[in-house]
Design a protein around this motif. Sequence first.
Motif, short mmCIF file in Angstrom:
data_model
loop_
_atom_site.label_atom_id
_atom_site.label_comp_id
_atom_site.label_asym_id
_atom_site.label_seq_id
_atom_site.Cartn_x
_atom_site.Cartn_y
_atom_site.Cartn_z
N SER A 76 0.85 -1.19 0.00
CA SER A 76 0.00 0.00 0.00
C SER A 76 0.89 1.24 0.00
N LYS A 77 0.26 2.39 -0.08
CA LYS A 77 0.99 3.65 0.10
C LYS A 77 0.97 3.98 1.58
N ARG A 78 2.14 4.08 2.16
CA ARG A 78 2.23 4.30 3.59
C ARG A 78 2.87 5.66 3.89
N PRO A 79 2.43 6.27 4.99
CA PRO A 79 3.01 7.57 5.37
C PRO A 79 4.38 7.41 6.02
N ALA A 80 5.18 8.42 5.88
CA ALA A 80 6.49 8.47 6.52
C ALA A 80 6.82 9.93 6.81
N MET A 81 7.83 10.15 7.62
CA MET A 81 8.22 11.52 7.93
C MET A 81 9.72 11.59 8.17
N MET A 82 10.24 12.82 8.07
CA MET A 82 11.66 13.07 8.38
C MET A 82 11.77 14.49 8.88
N TRP A 83 12.89 14.79 9.52
CA TRP A 83 13.14 16.13 10.04
C TRP A 83 14.18 16.83 9.16
N THR A 84 13.83 18.02 8.69
CA THR A 84 14.70 18.82 7.84
C THR A 84 14.97 20.16 8.50
#
Length: 267
Positions: A76-84
């Motif tokens: 599936s399309k899954r959410p992700a995150m990162m810190w910039t």
Amino acid sequence: MEFNTTRLEQAAQLLAEEIKEKLAGKRDINEVEQMMRELVKEAASMGIQRVIEQGEERYANKEVMCACGQKAQFVSKRPAMMWTVFGKVSYKRRYYLCPECHHGQSPLDQKYGIVPGQTTFALASLLGVLGVEVSFEEASQLAERFLLFRVSDNTVRKQTEGYGNAQAQAEKEWIEKAEDEKSLQVRQRSLEHHSGRIYASIDGAHVPLQHEWRELKTLCWYKVEKTRLSTSRKHHRQPVGEQSYLQAKDMKYHCDITEAGPFGRLL
């Protein structure tokens, strides 16, 4: 790096219009500046999200190769995150799972070198430098003041330690090369210009840490140059004090809290 001037002007106009609406007739440059910083930060965060998501192929494969040699299946399309440096960036990407080894992967993360949940290299470098210069708590406060979002003390600590470990590894490699005769010979032949004589000085001083006092060792590499001759100081026609016509230049320092043996190898 050059950018499209027309697009920049369009973006600037949109930012100006947004701030004009928020100010509602006020004329305070400090408020304009602060609002512009916040607006640019939010716009940049959204821009990074769109760049990442648009980097995924429109008609992506239902299967991708796994490291084990089997084919991972699209889940599936899954959410992700990162810190910039512009704060938290959330995005969605295609996620694949291998039925054989049960290893999951996201080709989009691999494409951009993203480690979900972690900081980007730019942010990690900035926090590492701050953590070296001041305490982790103060570094966290400075980062929030500059970046307009909160970074925890533990995050600063983690990035600073990573920064230090990378530097320690680089120095280890330098020492190994400096002690390798073949490597030195190759370097000697490749040099077009010899820098001349280099001097070294080593010293130490005890400094307070969190729970103890430790010796901070300092190494200084430097060159020397002649100073302008001056009239020697005399008393009853006899020279007074040391009459030195040399002074240090191009000084480079290295400090560390470590044992004398490993630190002495730097000489």
